[in-house]
Design a protein around this motif. Structure first.
Motif, PDB file in Angstrom:
ATOM      1  N   THR A 140      -0.826  10.914  18.192  1.00 26.77           N
ATOM      2  CA  THR A 140      -1.771  11.787  18.897  1.00 26.77           C
ATOM      3  C   THR A 140      -3.189  11.213  18.839  1.00 26.77           C
ATOM      4  OG1 THR A 140      -0.465  13.769  18.461  1.00 26.77           O
ATOM      5  CG2 THR A 140      -2.796  14.096  18.972  1.00 26.77           C
ATOM      6  N   LEU A 141      -3.613  10.780  17.669  1.00 29.84           N
ATOM      7  CA  LEU A 141      -4.959  10.223  17.522  1.00 29.84           C
ATOM      8  C   LEU A 141      -5.115   8.937  18.331  1.00 29.84           C
ATOM      9  CD1 LEU A 141      -5.603  10.846  13.715  1.00 29.84           C
ATOM     10  CD2 LEU A 141      -6.655  12.039  15.660  1.00 29.84           C
ATOM     11  N   ALA A 142      -4.069   8.110  18.321  1.00 35.39           N
ATOM     12  CA  ALA A 142      -4.124   6.878  19.112  1.00 35.39           C
ATOM     13  C   ALA A 142      -4.209   7.187  20.604  1.00 35.39           C
ATOM     14  CB  ALA A 142      -2.898   6.013  18.824  1.00 35.39           C
ATOM     15  N   ALA A 143      -3.457   8.211  21.035  1.00 33.16           N
ATOM     16  CA  ALA A 143      -3.498   8.613  22.446  1.00 33.16           C
ATOM     17  C   ALA A 143      -4.870   9.160  22.808  1.00 33.16           C
ATOM     18  CB  ALA A 143      -2.419   9.665  22.725  1.00 33.16           C
ATOM     19  N   LEU A 144      -5.479   9.928  21.904  1.00 36.37           N
ATOM     20  CA  LEU A 144      -6.826  10.451  22.155  1.00 36.37           C
ATOM     21  C   LEU A 144      -7.844   9.322  22.222  1.00 36.37           C
ATOM     22  CD1 LEU A 144      -6.822  13.601  19.838  1.00 36.37           C
ATOM     23  CD2 LEU A 144      -6.724  13.557  22.343  1.00 36.37           C
ATOM     24  N   GLY A 145      -7.700   8.336  21.338  1.00 34.81           N
ATOM     25  CA  GLY A 145      -8.598   7.187  21.379  1.00 34.81           C
ATOM     26  C   GLY A 145      -8.465   6.420  22.681  1.00 34.81           C
ATOM     27  N   PHE A 146      -7.222   6.272  23.130  1.00 34.80           N
ATOM     28  CA  PHE A 146      -6.995   5.588  24.399  1.00 34.80           C
ATOM     29  C   PHE A 146      -7.606   6.375  25.554  1.00 34.80           C
ATOM     30  CE2 PHE A 146      -4.261   5.255  28.197  1.00 34.80           C
ATOM     31  CZ  PHE A 146      -4.528   3.929  28.527  1.00 34.80           C
ATOM     32  N   ALA A 151     -11.967   7.171  29.640  1.00 29.90           N
ATOM     33  CA  ALA A 151     -13.151   7.893  30.114  1.00 29.90           C
ATOM     34  C   ALA A 151     -14.370   6.979  30.182  1.00 29.90           C
ATOM     35  CB  ALA A 151     -13.437   9.083  29.201  1.00 29.90           C
ATOM     36  N   ILE A 152     -14.526   6.118  29.179  1.00 29.42           N
ATOM     37  CA  ILE A 152     -15.662   5.181  29.167  1.00 29.42           C
ATOM     38  C   ILE A 152     -15.586   4.227  30.356  1.00 29.42           C
ATOM     39  CG2 ILE A 152     -16.697   3.245  27.908  1.00 29.42           C
ATOM     40  CD1 ILE A 152     -15.868   4.722  25.314  1.00 29.42           C
ATOM     41  N   THR A 351     -11.398  14.799  31.386  1.00 26.17           N
ATOM     42  CA  THR A 351     -11.036  14.207  30.099  1.00 26.17           C
ATOM     43  C   THR A 351     -10.785  15.280  29.052  1.00 26.17           C
ATOM     44  OG1 THR A 351     -12.333  12.206  30.570  1.00 26.17           O
ATOM     45  CG2 THR A 351     -11.764  12.618  28.270  1.00 26.17           C
ATOM     46  N   LEU A 352     -11.615  16.336  29.040  1.00 32.70           N
ATOM     47  CA  LEU A 352     -11.408  17.430  28.093  1.00 32.70           C
ATOM     48  C   LEU A 352     -10.075  18.133  28.335  1.00 32.70           C
ATOM     49  CD1 LEU A 352     -14.988  19.003  27.861  1.00 32.70           C
ATOM     50  CD2 LEU A 352     -13.770  17.696  26.101  1.00 32.70           C
ATOM     51  N   LEU A 353      -9.698  18.301  29.603  1.00 27.42           N
ATOM     52  CA  LEU A 353      -8.387  18.893  29.896  1.00 27.42           C
ATOM     53  C   LEU A 353      -7.266  17.998  29.367  1.00 27.42           C
ATOM     54  CD1 LEU A 353      -8.794  20.250  33.562  1.00 27.42           C
ATOM     55  CD2 LEU A 353      -8.751  21.566  31.432  1.00 27.42           C
ATOM     56  N   ALA A 354      -7.406  16.686  29.560  1.00 25.84           N
ATOM     57  CA  ALA A 354      -6.396  15.746  29.067  1.00 25.84           C
ATOM     58  C   ALA A 354      -6.329  15.761  27.541  1.00 25.84           C
ATOM     59  CB  ALA A 354      -6.696  14.339  29.571  1.00 25.84           C
ATOM     60  N   VAL A 355      -7.477  15.821  26.894  1.00 25.04           N
ATOM     61  CA  VAL A 355      -7.523  15.883  25.433  1.00 25.04           C
ATOM     62  C   VAL A 355      -6.794  17.126  24.930  1.00 25.04           C
ATOM     63  CG1 VAL A 355      -9.065  16.279  23.457  1.00 25.04           C
ATOM     64  CG2 VAL A 355      -9.588  14.480  25.115  1.00 25.04           C
ATOM     65  N   GLY A 356      -7.010  18.248  25.596  1.00 24.62           N
ATOM     66  CA  GLY A 356      -6.314  19.473  25.218  1.00 24.62           C
ATOM     67  C   GLY A 356      -4.811  19.345  25.351  1.00 24.62           C
ATOM     68  N   LEU A 357      -4.360  18.733  26.434  1.00 19.99           N
ATOM     69  CA  LEU A 357      -2.924  18.556  26.647  1.00 19.99           C
ATOM     70  C   LEU A 357      -2.321  17.626  25.597  1.00 19.99           C
ATOM     71  CD1 LEU A 357      -2.818  18.206  30.545  1.00 19.99           C
ATOM     72  CD2 LEU A 357      -2.024  20.149  29.187  1.00 19.99           C
TER      73      LEU A 357
END
Length: 470
Positions: A140-146, A151-152, A351-357
């Motif tokens: 999950t953390l790796a996916a969030l980092g990706f 986003a950048i 990006t925030l929606l994706a982070v939530g998912l």
């Protein structure tokens, strides 16, 4: 298969300002590249978990549903070569502002769920390929980092070109051809068990038919992307003539690849093992060619799904930006970065929606299944729109699909949307939350504009809509 006057697609070149640079070969690569990707790389195992050895069958059924719907898109794109996307077709057919908005937001939401699926698949394949041993939260953390990296890149701006698409397509295709080659080599060498390809192992007590239906709702995620090609109509030479054969040819190629990949996978890896985790094709490489550098294939897989995530987040943020500019979402979502001129607020929102998912849903089948659910609903409307727009003749030749096909397309897509398919209820919850957010934003926009004595535009005439890619 055509109707109208005697104007050719080439004669319409002066109607648009874009350069018609795409011939049949480049258009074919674009279509194949759009369809290939996360779906088959990440969900083959989950499909096998539903039906056992006949993992190829749900991909075949999903291909048939996509093919029927593709005929509807062909009629619309050749009839309205300057109109791009399901939302614009919906508005032409029904002229109801709220319905048009819902279709546009559904397409946007499907892009976010598709990108979230790709992010999870990226993290899982990275962990397996480089033996990182990431657990649930590690992935999950790796996916969030990706996703943060995506986003950048999105904020910095990405100029996508046809040449880049060719390269990405070849990389994605190479990975799948490696799987097919390994499978064929193993079969010829007497390795694996070909008899598995005819073995039904229905999940639970669903029975054969409903297990295939449930698996098809997952496999359909692998077929989305073909609808993106309608946005290339104004950049294609003689689209009326070449679009039908190229789009149908692209679907046939990808359908054949998916079935061959499925057969190779199940021949080498039992269904139960294939269905564990989010890296089914890495297991196939390890089983069929243990000497093959697994890290190399892992990088290919990561590259394929990373491309899907980036393209989908680009699409989603630009679509939110476009809806804001059309005054159907809050004005703040239309703000751009003063230096980069990229839609920075829309990028942050998507990006925030994706982070939530990624954080609260996580599982690849739930996210991929939600993408398919949203797109199947959109395709149902598009198939109906074809029939409605038969009352709107145009003055040039265009493709005309047999009437029975959009009828079958609407019925099959609507059927696969329903809860009777055995679809995980969480997919409806995710879709409802995403669409609910959109409706709340739409209502807020209407209320603000009415308070100012204005009214929403409602035409969405300038909105270009892309669909998700795999």
């Amino acid at each position: 298969m055509s109707e109208g006057g005697n104007r050719s697609g080439a004669a319409q070149a002066d109607e648009g300002d874009l350069h018609r640079v795409m011939g049949p070969k480049l258009l074919l690569l674009f279509i194949v590249g759009d369809i290939l990707g996360t779906g088959v790389y990440a969900l083959t195992g989950q499909v096998a978990a539903e039906v056992g050895g006949v993992v190829w069958l749900p991909f075949l059924v999903a291909f048939a549903v996509a093919l029927v719907t593709a005929f509807s898109y062909l009629e619309l794109v050749t009839k309205y070569p300057k109109a791009a996307g399901a939302a614009l077709y919906t508005h032409k057919a029904f002229g109801i502002h709220f319905v048009t908005f819902l279709i546009a937001f559904a397409v946007m939401a499907s892009g976010i769920t598709s990108a979230s699926t790709a992010s999870r698949a990226f993290a899982s394949n990275m962990s397996a390929a480089f033996d990182l041993g990431l657990g649930g939260w590690g992935v999950t953390l790796a996916a969030l980092g990706f996703m943060a990296l995506v986003a950048i890149v999105n904020v910095r701006g990405v100029g996508e070109s046809v040449k880049a698409n060719v390269v990405l397509t070849l990389v994605e295709l190479t990975g799948l051809l490696i799987i097919i080659a390994i499978g064929l080599w193993a079969i010829m060498g007497g390795q694996g068990d070909v008899s598995r390809t005819w073995t039904f192992e229905p999940a639970g007590d669903k029975g054969v038919v409903w297990s295939v239906v449930t698996a098809t709702t997952l496999a359909f995620f692998a077929m989305v992307g073909f609808e993106d090609s309608v946005n290339m109509a104004e950049e294609t030479r003689d689209p009326v003539r070449i679009f039908p054969k190229v789009l149908l040819g692209g679907l046939l190629i990808t359908g054949a690849i998916y079935i061959l990949v499925s057969v190779s996978a199940i021949t080498l890896v039992p269904a139960a093992e294939l269905g564990e985790g989010d890296t089914p094709l890495l297991k196939v490489v390890q089983a069929g060619a243990p000497g093959f550098p697994i890290g190399v294939f892992g990088v290919i897989t990561m590259f394929a799904v990373a491309n899907s995530a980036l393209i989908n987040m680009l699409m989603a943020s630009r679509l939110v930006y476009g809806m804001s500019r059309e005054r159907v979402l809050p004005h703040v979502l239309g703000r751009v970065h003063p230096g980069r001129r990229t839609p920075v607020v829309a990028i942050l929102f998507t990006t925030l929606l994706a982070v939530g998912l990624i954080t609260f849903v996580g599982e690849v089948p739930a996210l991929g299944g939600t993408t398919a659910l949203l797109l199947l609903a959109v395709f149902t409307v598009v198939n109906v729109a074809v029939l409605v727009l038969r009352r709107d003749p145009v003055g040039h030749k265009h493709f005309r699909t047999p009437t029975v096909l959009p009828v079958l397309g609407a019925a099959s897509c609507a059927f696969l949307v329903g809860p009777w398919t055995g679809r995980d209820p969480v997919q409806y919850l995710i879709a409802a939350i995403l669409l609910g957010i959109g409706v709340l934003l739409w209502l807020a926009t209407v209320a603000i504009m009415r308070a100012r004595g204005e009214a929403p535009d409602g035409s969405m005439r300038n909105l270009k809509v892309d669909g998700p890619v795999n």
